[in-house]
Motif scaffolding. Structure first.
Motif, short mmCIF file in Angstrom:
data_model
loop_
_atom_site.label_atom_id
_atom_site.label_comp_id
_atom_site.label_asym_id
_atom_site.label_seq_id
_atom_site.Cartn_x
_atom_site.Cartn_y
_atom_site.Cartn_z
N CYS A 165 -41.81 -74.92 6.71
CA CYS A 165 -41.41 -76.31 5.68
C CYS A 165 -42.14 -77.03 5.74
O CYS A 165 -41.68 -78.75 5.73
N GLY A 166 -43.52 -77.86 6.13
CA GLY A 166 -43.99 -78.51 5.80
C GLY A 166 -44.33 -79.02 7.69
O GLY A 166 -44.89 -79.85 7.04
N GLY A 167 -43.98 -78.55 8.50
CA GLY A 167 -43.47 -79.85 9.81
C GLY A 167 -45.21 -80.09 10.71
O GLY A 167 -46.02 -79.38 10.09
N GLU A 168 -44.58 -79.45 11.50
CA GLU A 168 -46.08 -79.66 12.65
C GLU A 168 -46.32 -78.11 12.77
O GLU A 168 -45.99 -76.91 12.94
N ALA A 169 -47.73 -78.37 13.14
CA ALA A 169 -48.10 -77.02 13.28
C ALA A 169 -47.31 -76.12 14.97
O ALA A 169 -47.49 -76.90 15.23
N ILE A 170 -47.49 -74.79 14.66
CA ILE A 170 -46.41 -74.17 15.62
C ILE A 170 -47.70 -74.03 16.80
O ILE A 170 -48.82 -73.92 16.70
N SER A 171 -47.07 -74.74 18.06
CA SER A 171 -47.58 -73.72 19.28
C SER A 171 -48.42 -72.62 19.14
O SER A 171 -48.03 -71.15 18.79
N ARG A 172 -49.36 -72.00 19.89
CA ARG A 172 -49.88 -70.31 20.16
C ARG A 172 -48.58 -70.16 20.81
O ARG A 172 -49.02 -68.77 20.51
N LYS A 173 -48.15 -70.49 21.79
CA LYS A 173 -46.89 -69.74 22.36
C LYS A 173 -46.07 -68.58 20.73
O LYS A 173 -45.88 -67.87 21.04
N THR A 174 -45.53 -69.75 20.28
CA THR A 174 -44.65 -69.75 19.30
C THR A 174 -45.51 -68.27 18.24
O THR A 174 -44.69 -67.57 17.65
N SER A 175 -46.69 -69.17 17.88
CA SER A 175 -47.11 -68.14 17.52
C SER A 175 -47.23 -66.44 17.43
O SER A 175 -47.43 -65.14 16.99
N LEU A 176 -47.84 -66.35 18.72
CA LEU A 176 -47.52 -64.86 19.55
C LEU A 176 -46.53 -64.69 19.39
O LEU A 176 -46.66 -63.49 19.60
N GLU A 177 -45.29 -65.23 19.95
CA GLU A 177 -44.11 -64.80 20.71
C GLU A 177 -44.02 -63.99 18.78
O GLU A 177 -42.84 -62.87 18.79
N ARG A 178 -44.38 -64.69 17.24
CA ARG A 178 -43.67 -64.45 16.53
C ARG A 178 -43.59 -62.64 15.99
O ARG A 178 -43.60 -62.22 14.77
N LYS A 179 -45.96 -63.02 16.46
CA LYS A 179 -46.85 -61.73 15.78
C LYS A 179 -45.89 -61.03 16.60
O LYS A 179 -45.92 -59.12 16.08
N LEU A 180 -45.71 -60.69 18.20
CA LEU A 180 -44.83 -60.01 18.81
C LEU A 180 -44.01 -59.25 18.35
O LEU A 180 -43.56 -58.02 17.68
N GLN A 181 -42.68 -60.19 17.31
CA GLN A 181 -41.74 -59.36 17.27
C GLN A 181 -41.66 -59.01 15.72
O GLN A 181 -41.46 -57.85 15.68
N PHE A 182 -43.06 -59.42 15.54
CA PHE A 182 -43.23 -58.54 13.99
C PHE A 182 -43.42 -57.16 14.17
O PHE A 182 -42.91 -56.10 13.34
N LEU A 183 -44.56 -57.45 15.33
CA LEU A 183 -45.03 -55.52 15.48
C LEU A 183 -44.04 -54.74 15.97
O LEU A 183 -44.36 -53.51 15.25
#
Length: 64
Positions: free
Chosen positions: A12-30
């Motif tokens: 939504c155009g907010g701030e960049a997400i943290s590395r931890k959040t990015s990894l959590e999203r990847k994990l959930q997707f996988l």
């Protein structure tokens, strides 16, 4: 088959997400992908088993 996913998207155009959040999203997707594949594999295994049973019945059934 699987959608392209921009792991670092701010959505939504907010701030960049943290590395931890990015990894959590990847994990959930996988994990989600794995679950889908497990369901498909179970279906394939059931189909294979059914055909094997049918073949075994034909081999043991006496012909008239």
């Amino acid at each position: 088959m699987f959608p392209f996913w921009n792991w670092n998207s701010t959505c939504c155009g907010g701030e960049a997400i943290s590395r931890k959040t990015s990894l959590e999203r990847k994990l959930q997707f996988l994990k989600s992908m794995r679950g889908d594949m497990e369901i498909r594999l179970a279906g394939l295994n059931a189909a294979i088993s059914t055909i094997e049973q049918q073949l075994n019945q034909e081999n043991t059934t006496p012909t008239v």
